[in-house]
Write a protein that holds these residues in place. Structure first.
Motif, PDB file in Angstrom:
ATOM      1  N   ASP A 437      -8.493 -50.085  -5.453  1.00  0.00           N
ATOM      2  CA  ASP A 437     -10.312 -50.300  -6.035  1.00  0.00           C
ATOM      3  C   ASP A 437     -10.441 -51.386  -5.897  1.00  0.00           C
ATOM      4  O   ASP A 437     -11.382 -51.799  -5.898  1.00  0.00           O
ATOM      5  N   PHE A 438      -9.082 -52.367  -6.685  1.00  0.00           N
ATOM      6  CA  PHE A 438      -9.995 -53.754  -6.077  1.00  0.00           C
ATOM      7  C   PHE A 438      -8.355 -54.258  -5.665  1.00  0.00           C
ATOM      8  O   PHE A 438      -7.467 -53.548  -6.040  1.00  0.00           O
ATOM      9  N   PRO A 439      -8.722 -56.045  -4.919  1.00  0.00           N
ATOM     10  CA  PRO A 439      -6.786 -56.140  -4.746  1.00  0.00           C
ATOM     11  C   PRO A 439      -5.946 -56.677  -5.703  1.00  0.00           C
ATOM     12  O   PRO A 439      -6.086 -58.061  -5.464  1.00  0.00           O
ATOM     13  N   ASP A 440      -6.066 -56.011  -6.328  1.00  0.00           N
ATOM     14  CA  ASP A 440      -5.012 -56.232  -7.460  1.00  0.00           C
ATOM     15  C   ASP A 440      -4.128 -55.285  -7.587  1.00  0.00           C
ATOM     16  O   ASP A 440      -3.727 -54.210  -7.718  1.00  0.00           O
ATOM     17  N   PRO A 441      -2.704 -55.845  -7.273  1.00  0.00           N
ATOM     18  CA  PRO A 441      -0.987 -54.896  -7.870  1.00  0.00           C
ATOM     19  C   PRO A 441      -1.347 -54.080  -9.157  1.00  0.00           C
ATOM     20  O   PRO A 441      -1.172 -52.977  -8.843  1.00  0.00           O
ATOM     21  N   ALA A 442      -1.885 -54.384 -10.204  1.00  0.00           N
ATOM     22  CA  ALA A 442      -2.464 -53.829 -11.031  1.00  0.00           C
ATOM     23  C   ALA A 442      -3.087 -52.604 -11.143  1.00  0.00           C
ATOM     24  O   ALA A 442      -3.113 -51.267 -11.738  1.00  0.00           O
ATOM     25  N   ASN A 443      -4.101 -52.635  -9.879  1.00  0.00           N
ATOM     26  CA  ASN A 443      -4.368 -51.068  -9.956  1.00  0.00           C
ATOM     27  C   ASN A 443      -3.724 -50.007  -9.426  1.00  0.00           C
ATOM     28  O   ASN A 443      -4.455 -49.209  -8.522  1.00  0.00           O
ATOM     29  N   PHE A 444      -2.122 -50.589  -9.207  1.00  0.00           N
ATOM     30  CA  PHE A 444      -1.186 -49.595  -8.352  1.00  0.00           C
ATOM     31  C   PHE A 444      -0.726 -49.563  -8.993  1.00  0.00           C
ATOM     32  O   PHE A 444      -0.421 -48.418  -9.919  1.00  0.00           O
ATOM     33  N   LEU A 445      -0.632 -50.526  -9.742  1.00  0.00           N
ATOM     34  CA  LEU A 445       1.491 -50.265 -10.827  1.00  0.00           C
ATOM     35  C   LEU A 445       1.036 -50.141 -12.298  1.00  0.00           C
ATOM     36  O   LEU A 445       1.181 -49.419 -12.867  1.00  0.00           O
ATOM     37  N   ASP A 446       0.043 -51.149 -12.468  1.00  0.00           N
ATOM     38  CA  ASP A 446      -0.807 -50.172 -14.357  1.00  0.00           C
ATOM     39  C   ASP A 446      -0.860 -48.633 -13.899  1.00  0.00           C
ATOM     40  O   ASP A 446      -0.409 -47.583 -14.785  1.00  0.00           O
ATOM     41  N   VAL A 447      -1.911 -48.719 -13.121  1.00  0.00           N
ATOM     42  CA  VAL A 447      -2.666 -47.091 -12.538  1.00  0.00           C
ATOM     43  C   VAL A 447      -1.889 -45.812 -12.530  1.00  0.00           C
ATOM     44  O   VAL A 447      -1.519 -44.584 -13.431  1.00  0.00           O
ATOM     45  N   LEU A 448      -1.273 -46.173 -11.632  1.00  0.00           N
ATOM     46  CA  LEU A 448       0.342 -44.929 -11.576  1.00  0.00           C
ATOM     47  C   LEU A 448       1.438 -44.931 -12.161  1.00  0.00           C
ATOM     48  O   LEU A 448       1.808 -43.509 -12.208  1.00  0.00           O
ATOM     49  N   SER A 450       2.540 -46.056 -15.204  1.00  0.00           N
ATOM     50  CA  SER A 450       2.963 -47.216 -16.425  1.00  0.00           C
ATOM     51  C   SER A 450       2.808 -45.828 -17.393  1.00  0.00           C
ATOM     52  O   SER A 450       1.679 -44.295 -16.903  1.00  0.00           O
ATOM     53  N   ARG A 451       3.548 -46.247 -18.754  1.00  0.00           N
ATOM     54  CA  ARG A 451       3.800 -45.042 -19.993  1.00  0.00           C
ATOM     55  C   ARG A 451       2.171 -44.297 -20.348  1.00  0.00           C
ATOM     56  O   ARG A 451       2.382 -43.494 -20.432  1.00  0.00           O
ATOM     57  N   ALA A 452       1.239 -45.302 -20.549  1.00  0.00           N
ATOM     58  CA  ALA A 452      -0.152 -45.093 -20.927  1.00  0.00           C
ATOM     59  C   ALA A 452      -0.845 -44.168 -20.047  1.00  0.00           C
ATOM     60  O   ALA A 452      -1.795 -43.711 -20.672  1.00  0.00           O
ATOM     61  N   GLN A 453      -0.988 -44.150 -19.071  1.00  0.00           N
ATOM     62  CA  GLN A 453      -1.603 -42.974 -17.724  1.00  0.00           C
ATOM     63  C   GLN A 453      -0.344 -41.539 -17.688  1.00  0.00           C
ATOM     64  O   GLN A 453      -0.985 -41.275 -16.656  1.00  0.00           O
ATOM     65  N   TRP A 454       0.564 -40.953 -18.826  1.00  0.00           N
ATOM     66  CA  TRP A 454       1.234 -40.438 -18.730  1.00  0.00           C
ATOM     67  C   TRP A 454      -0.114 -39.374 -18.686  1.00  0.00           C
ATOM     68  O   TRP A 454      -0.626 -39.160 -19.987  1.00  0.00           O
ATOM     69  N   GLY A 455      -0.254 -37.748 -18.343  1.00  0.00           N
ATOM     70  CA  GLY A 455      -1.436 -37.352 -18.529  1.00  0.00           C
ATOM     71  C   GLY A 455      -2.723 -37.871 -17.618  1.00  0.00           C
ATOM     72  O   GLY A 455      -3.688 -36.824 -17.777  1.00  0.00           O
ATOM     73  N   ALA A 456      -2.418 -38.622 -17.130  1.00  0.00           N
ATOM     74  CA  ALA A 456      -3.914 -39.079 -16.045  1.00  0.00           C
ATOM     75  C   ALA A 456      -3.460 -39.146 -14.869  1.00  0.00           C
ATOM     76  O   ALA A 456      -3.012 -38.950 -14.159  1.00  0.00           O
ATOM     77  N   ASN A 457      -3.441 -40.778 -14.713  1.00  0.00           N
ATOM     78  CA  ASN A 457      -3.033 -41.350 -13.435  1.00  0.00           C
ATOM     79  C   ASN A 457      -1.833 -40.927 -12.465  1.00  0.00           C
ATOM     80  O   ASN A 457      -1.153 -41.514 -11.722  1.00  0.00           O
ATOM     81  N   ASN A 458      -0.799 -41.247 -14.039  1.00  0.00           N
ATOM     82  CA  ASN A 458       0.993 -41.722 -13.822  1.00  0.00           C
ATOM     83  C   ASN A 458       1.230 -39.722 -13.308  1.00  0.00           C
ATOM     84  O   ASN A 458       2.040 -39.261 -14.617  1.00  0.00           O
ATOM     85  N   ASP A 459       1.477 -39.621 -12.054  1.00  0.00           N
ATOM     86  CA  ASP A 459       1.315 -37.544 -11.951  1.00  0.00           C
ATOM     87  C   ASP A 459       3.030 -37.674 -11.322  1.00  0.00           C
ATOM     88  O   ASP A 459       3.562 -36.572 -11.885  1.00  0.00           O
ATOM     89  N   SER A 460       3.764 -39.036 -11.396  1.00  0.00           N
ATOM     90  CA  SER A 460       5.621 -38.094 -11.624  1.00  0.00           C
ATOM     91  C   SER A 460       5.593 -38.523 -12.788  1.00  0.00           C
ATOM     92  O   SER A 460       7.344 -38.432 -12.507  1.00  0.00           O
TER      93      SER A 460
END
Lengths: 541, 274
Positions: A437-448, A450-460
């Protein structure tokens, strides 16, 4: 945003429904509509399979919606035509406080909505409050929660967002509750585009069909399932732009039909279906008309780290060694780059030295043996039910069979798949992808991941405390060098932990007619059409 | 009695036999593993050549080997689904035709209701709900294609149950089950044989249709319908990918049709019963 495979998406049941629907429609529609454009007008013709989901900037969160939203609306700042650097749009200049908590934007005063009213700072404040209002159900809400007072506003405890100040019509100030150096990027998303309050108030939920913005084009006609027509905004604030008189997109045209129409000259831009791609590349006349861009997208095979046997990192690594990524890329006509990790090469912060997992079936078998699966195991992979995905999945199935893994394919709809992967311990393996969505590693690493994204975007359902700690340290840093160094370290942990099989970074190819000029592809956004122009040509209508 | 086959039957029988041999000896006959990549034709299918007589597809698989192995799935589905079809159709048809009255009305109205539903649409709905798989495909095809058989068997049973020899058996005190099994069923047999042979071609086509809609036997098991589906994008650039499995389907359907119609002609039965 969640990325879909864009080559030859052919959900057949949807196609049958579309045909029946189109027949029904054509039965009750007689005669042709009055021409919108005079003869000789510069009109760009496009075609697409799916209808545009919405034109409301608060609602759209997909490539098709964004393509049209960015033609009709303006944001404070936007990305340059072919790059990911921020350039002025309605804001002529902006400043950030050293701690990245206060951002001040100075607006141009010559911008008007297409209904004639001047665009003021209050319109941006209104747009963001609309996104933050839970009643709007905007998918962009999360991005603006960091603004001071946003939580109170969303909970109904405040009438407006305290952290958005509009001291005068040409100034807007954002105050954040925590440092966020990439906040300006969030204002370049169409969610934050200026919308006229009076028009939204008049149409309510129906605003999407009656959009009024300040962008280079205006909506003229939108017949659901048939076509969408935009015309030039004569009062657009950039002089001499747009050069086109209009844009017409025919809807319900799949990739193969697009190609036929392109060959007859009926459409000006087209995707290249897999079957004709080798032919196009071998034909110099056609090859010269192609355009290529490495998008900021990663495609992966996700493994659920909470479901055996994928709870064992050795199994996850074995999967990475067992799958031949070069073959996958060859199957999609070389329209991709084998992935070495999470971050795509066009993304700032990409790590070219990361080696990833080369194809090594012997090593895969050895790792499986160590993990206690000398004879492999059986697993089911979920995937979107379209032709290209089925072909890619069969390639993976071939590779895994050699390592003793018996892979069963479970094709499902795209929306049910997204729902299912959010449920804990439901989907063991799945094909997925993510587009920046924007050119920063956070848009991949944080979103996909991180523990905070369990049940949201951390699909693994990946979790590594060291990884999360690095993300927390990197987040407030404004200095790119220090920021990216931490993200690189975090990415290495993610690659070693192997929650995904890192498949490939897709490359987008488009073809244009020789009479189309001034088109630039962007690695992260749909192409902007405001500087495109058309030279005289034989098939002009 | 010497079995004398007519020309149509002979050709049909030889073709069916050929199909069966190919299906049974697929591992010996196929030059390559049908599910493995054996050619480097990824994304750009190869035309027929000496090494790959029918070409190689976009995943590097040998088309000839896939067609040979595809005969297995097709034959299993065709024959097994037909068996299920017959089991249901013959039972309902015999019961309705022989028992008559309320039972007949009830069973035939139910059959009529089933007949109103388009077979392929019904099959699609059922397979989607039940998850695609070999067993599902068999059951679904069996469950939806028995109606024709039931109607024809009923008509035949109705006429036979009023013939003198049946009436005579009944007068001698034969029980109903005995009447059905010993007297009616054997005389309905010829029509069942025809229905079976002609029906297999129907189930083969239905299976190909389901596979084409990606609802057939799931990969990596090769199936002719899916081969055509996967090559639709290559229709213009690599037509051989679709033509050869299409010819295979044509061959199998024709084989069973010839066998059925030939038998029909030899027995002097009326073809319009189908």
């Amino acid at each position: 945003m969640r990325a879909r495979v864009k080559t030859a998406v052919r959900p057949i049941r949807a196609a049958i429904a579309a045909i029946i629907f189109a027949l029904a429609l054509s039965a009750c529609r007689a005669g042709s509509p009055a021409p919108i454009f005079p003869p000789g007008a510069q009109v760009l013709h496009l075609a697409s399979l799916d209808d545009v989901p919405t034109l409301d900037p608060a609602a759209g969160y997909d490539v098709d919606s964004w393509m049209f939203e960015q033609m009709i609306f303006d944001t404070l700042i936007r990305y340059s035509d072919s790059g990911v650097d921020l350039v002025p749009d309605i804001a002529a200049a902006w400043t950030a406080s050293p701690d990245s908590t206060v951002f001040t934007f100075h607006l141009r005063n010559d911008v008007r909505f297409s209904n004639g009213r001047a665009v003021a700072s209050a319109d941006f404040k209104y747009a963001l409050e609309r996104v933050l209002d839970p009643k709007t159900r905007s998918k962009g809400m999360e991005y603006y929660r960091g603004i001071l007072g946003a939580a109170d506003f969303a909970a109904g405890r405040a009438k407006s967002v305290a952290g958005i100040e509009t001291p005068d019509p040409s100034t807007i100030v954002f105050r954040l509750s925590a440092p966020d150096p990439i906040f300006p990027h969030k204002l370049a998303m169409p969610f934050a585009a200026a919308v006229p309050r009076e028009v939204v108030a008049r149409y309510g939920e129906d605003f999407s069909r009656h959009v009024v913005g300040s962008g280079p084009f205006m909506l003229r006609e939108w017949i659901g399932g048939q076509r969408i027509v935009l015309v030039r905004n004569p009062d657009y604030f950039v002089k001499g732009v747009p050069r086109l008189d209009g844009v017409v997109e025919a809807i319900g045209v799949n990739e193969d039909l697009q190609w036929f129409r392109f060959e007859t000259g009926a459409i000006d831009l087209s995707a290249i279906p897999p079957a004709v791609f080798p032919f196009v590349m071998k034909t110099p006349r056609l090859k010269a008309l192609t355009m290529r861009i490495v998008t900021m997208t990663t495609r992966y095979l996700g493994m659920n780290c909470q479901m055996p046997p994928f709870t064992d990192v050795r199994v996850r690594r074995a999967m990475n060694y067992a799958i031949d990524k070069r073959k996958l890329v060859a199957v999609i006509n070389g329209r991709g780059i084998p992935a070495n990790g999470v971050l795509p090469p066009s993304l700032p912060g990409y790590d070219p030295e990361l080696r990833g997992y080369p194809y090594d079936p012997a090593r895969a078998r050895a790792l499986l043996e160590q993990a206690g699966y000398p004879h492999g195991f059986a697993a089911t992979v979920w995937l979107p039910a379209d032709q290209t995905m089925m072909i890619l999945a069969q390639s993976v199935q071939q590779d895994l069979a050699l390592a003793g893994v018996d892979l069963k394919l479970k094709p499902v709809g795209f929306a049910p798949l997204l729902d299912a992967i959010r449920q804990p311990k439901t989907v063991p393996l799945f094909f997925s992808g993510w587009e920046a969505d924007f050119p920063d590693p956070a848009n991949f690493l944080d979103v996909l991941l991180s523990r905070a994204q369990w049940g949201a975007n951390n699909d693994s359902w990946f979790y590594d405390p060291q990884f999360d700690a690095l993300l927390a340290r990197a987040k407030p840093l404004a200095d790119p060098a220090r920021r990216f160094a931490l993200y690189r370290e975090a990415q290495r942990i993610a690659v070693a932990g192997a929650p995904w099989v890192f498949l490939y970074f897709p490359v987008t190819w488009q073809i244009r007619q020789p009479w189309v000029h001034g088109l630039a592809l962007n690695p992260m956004r749909p192409a902007r059409l405001d500087r495109v122009w058309i030279s005289p040509h034989p098939s002009a209508k | 009695m010497k079995l004398r086959l007519n020309f149509m039957e002979t050709v049909g029988a030889v073709m069916v036999l050929g199909l069966a041999i190919v299906a049974i000896f697929a591992p010996q006959l196929a030059p390559h593993d049908p599910a493995r990549a054996v050619a480097a034709s990824f994304g750009d299918p190869w035309p027929p050549s000496l090494a790959f007589p029918l070409g190689a597809d976009q995943l590097g698989r040998d088309v000839l080997s896939r067609i040979i192995y595809g005969a297995r799935a097709s034959l299993i589905v065709g024959v097994a689904a037909m068996a299920i079809t017959l089991a249901i159709g013959v039972t309902i048809g015999l019961a309705a035709g022989f028992l008559g009255g309320a039972v007949d009305s009830l069973l035939m109205r139910f059959t009529d209701v089933m007949l109103t539903m388009p077979a392929l649409l019904l099959a699609m709905a059922l397979v989607t709900v039940l998850q695609p798989g070999l067993l599902t495909v068999l059951l679904v095809i069996g469950l939806i294609s028995w109606t024709q058989v039931a109607r024809v068997v009923r008509a035949e049973a109705l006429s036979i149950s009023r013939r003198d020899f049946v009436l005579a058996a009944r007068a001698l005190g034969a029980t109903r089950p005995r009447l059905i099994i010993r007297h009616v069923a054997p005389n309905v047999m010829p029509i069942i044989v025809v229905m079976a042979a002609l029906g297999v071609s129907g189930t083969l086509l239905l299976d190909a249709g389901l596979s084409f809609l990606t609802l057939g036997v799931p990969p990596p098991t090769p199936s002719w319908g899916r081969m055509i589906e996967e090559s639709t994008a290559y229709f213009r650039t690599a037509p051989w990918l679709a033509i050869f499995p299409g010819l295979a389907i044509l061959y199998a359907v024709m084989a069973f049709n010839l066998l059925g119609h030939g038998y029909l002609r030899r027995r002097g039965l009326n073809a319009s019963t189908r």
